[in-house]
Scaffold this motif. Sequence first.
Motif, short mmCIF file in Angstrom:
data_model
loop_
_atom_site.label_atom_id
_atom_site.label_comp_id
_atom_site.label_asym_id
_atom_site.label_seq_id
_atom_site.Cartn_x
_atom_site.Cartn_y
_atom_site.Cartn_z
N PHE A 275 18.82 21.32 10.66
CA PHE A 275 17.43 21.98 10.69
C PHE A 275 16.66 21.27 11.24
O PHE A 275 15.55 21.66 12.23
CB PHE A 275 16.63 23.96 10.11
CG PHE A 275 17.66 24.50 9.83
CD1 PHE A 275 17.48 25.61 10.99
CD2 PHE A 275 18.68 24.79 9.01
CE1 PHE A 275 17.64 26.70 10.81
CE2 PHE A 275 19.27 26.29 9.38
CZ PHE A 275 19.01 27.63 10.27
N LYS A 276 16.87 20.33 10.91
CA LYS A 276 15.54 19.54 11.06
C LYS A 276 16.36 18.60 13.00
O LYS A 276 14.60 18.34 13.13
CB LYS A 276 16.20 17.37 10.30
CG LYS A 276 15.06 17.07 10.75
CD LYS A 276 13.84 16.51 9.96
CE LYS A 276 13.52 16.91 11.53
NZ LYS A 276 11.82 16.65 11.79
N PHE A 277 17.10 18.57 12.91
CA PHE A 277 17.33 18.06 14.31
C PHE A 277 17.69 18.87 15.24
O PHE A 277 18.16 18.40 16.61
CB PHE A 277 18.75 16.76 14.50
CG PHE A 277 18.61 15.65 13.34
CD1 PHE A 277 17.64 14.89 13.82
CD2 PHE A 277 18.92 15.95 12.23
CE1 PHE A 277 16.94 14.55 12.74
CE2 PHE A 277 18.38 14.73 11.35
CZ PHE A 277 17.74 13.70 11.27
N ARG A 278 17.25 20.36 14.90
CA ARG A 278 17.54 21.37 15.69
C ARG A 278 16.09 21.68 17.10
O ARG A 278 15.23 20.41 17.04
CB ARG A 278 16.98 23.52 15.44
CG ARG A 278 17.57 23.76 16.09
CD ARG A 278 16.92 25.34 15.23
NE ARG A 278 16.19 25.07 14.56
CZ ARG A 278 14.95 26.52 14.95
NH1 ARG A 278 14.89 27.16 15.70
NH2 ARG A 278 14.06 26.44 13.89
N ASN A 279 16.73 21.08 18.15
CA ASN A 279 15.69 21.04 19.16
C ASN A 279 14.99 19.35 19.52
O ASN A 279 14.14 19.47 19.54
CB ASN A 279 14.29 21.83 19.38
CG ASN A 279 13.89 22.44 20.78
OD1 ASN A 279 14.64 21.40 22.02
ND2 ASN A 279 12.64 22.70 20.68
N ALA A 280 15.24 18.37 18.86
CA ALA A 280 15.65 17.08 18.31
C ALA A 280 14.22 17.56 17.70
O ALA A 280 13.33 16.23 17.65
CB ALA A 280 15.39 16.72 19.73
N GLY A 281 14.03 18.30 16.44
CA GLY A 281 13.11 17.97 16.07
C GLY A 281 12.01 18.79 16.16
O GLY A 281 10.45 18.63 16.07
N GLN A 282 11.97 19.16 17.84
CA GLN A 282 10.09 19.38 18.13
C GLN A 282 10.01 20.85 18.09
O GLN A 282 10.37 22.34 19.03
CB GLN A 282 10.70 19.10 19.91
CG GLN A 282 11.09 18.34 20.17
CD GLN A 282 11.38 17.51 21.75
OE1 GLN A 282 10.48 17.25 22.29
NE2 GLN A 282 12.14 18.49 21.88
#
Length: 478
Positions: A275-282
């Motif tokens: 979940f932190k890096f989903r959509n590059a954190g955006q």
Amino acid sequence: MTQSTPYPIIDGAERKLASLGTMDLINPATEEVLATVPRCGAEEASEAARLSVEGFAQWSAMSPFDRSKIMRRTAELMRDEADEAAAEMTRQSGKPLVQARGEWLASADLLDWYAEEGRRAYGRLIPTRASDMRWTVQRRPVGPVAAFTPWNFPAWTVMQKVAPALAAGCSVVLKCAEETPGSGVRIGRALLAAGLPPRVLSVIWGDPAAISATLCAAPEIHKVTLTGSTRVGRLLASAAGQHLKKVTMELGGHNPVIIARDADLNSVVPLAAEFKFRNAGQVCVSPTRFLVEQPLYKDFVAGVTEAASKLRVGDGMNGDTQMGPLTTAGQLSKIEALAADAVQRGAKIETGGSRIGNRGYFFQPTVLSGMTPEMDAMNEEPFGPLMLVMPVEDIDAALAEANRLPYGLASYAFTNSLSTERKISEGINAGMLGLNHYVMAMPETPFGGVGDSGMGSEGGIEGMDAYLRPFLVSAKIA
């Protein structure tokens, strides 16, 4: 998969020319020009606002049942074009194709849910103080709406506003993000194909300052709603307030994650990386500040470092990509600066920390340990692939850090203790709390924050309430 050029939609027709000329859409994975599209300004915003009055009169006069049929028909049309819509979203935003497809289908589900909820906008009968009186309360649509949406979720954030507004009987002037207008245009096309009267919805983009100033001041517009940064939210809320317009502001966050000493790292670590890096954190509800009790700190850092280092970063159009590029060059520069500041102030890069290559806006999934409150990244919303990990002595210290900032959007906690869960849920200052999971935005549930994270809620029955007003009829019975 076909790639169509998005054009603004006004009065049911696509405009291939606009008052401010043209602008380029850039693929963030390749930095290539995807299309050259019209650039709207005050002229188009004024026209759309004027037309929205007629659209409102026509749409609000339709029965909720008939409005619902058009909305549900639109949802089916959206599902039919999911592959093409996802590909267009990935090219414009950079997110992996599987995430784009999931967002598009979830947006259709959101429209379906509000199509049914609009049929249940019940009023009420109030017991009176006199036998010859009758008090009834109706719920009426607020009027034409100006909706401003961002680039990180170009279909979902559009639907969070368009679906409840249409369900309530409002017309909408939709101002899409300049970077990702394709999804908003596709939604507009689908609604028109399903039978939406042409002047109920306009879709524009171009000069944000000119469009927002025009719509906030336009006498035809009765409500302003934004998903965006806290800085922009202050500007739009202030402009709308000068004209006494209703507002809903879904703004930034800096979302804490409290990891108690009794948490199960076997489940906590993979969820954190996913979940932190989903959509590059955006993601406005992205977990950002990981506040870990000392007994688990080292093992947590080691676990998320390994997980982050294994993520496959690349063009979202590639099937095996798990994290795509940042959407804009500005975001890439911001993330680089925040990571550098943290290291300069004593943080340690466990993995990542650098731009990838010199083509596209790629940045490595990054884990920073030893974070402290004075670092810029711990105070400014990163909105990127930075996992900030800070050790804490106990839950009281974790809550103090979690509540330190003026933001209050999402918060998260992982614990197997009922007493710890209760302490956190009673002590956290936020609009939402996820206990042992990170899933927040669902059609049935309210979504919103407190403080600098905004005002009002989207989603759930609260989301439609924002587009309705109470109307009292106090009648004396003859």
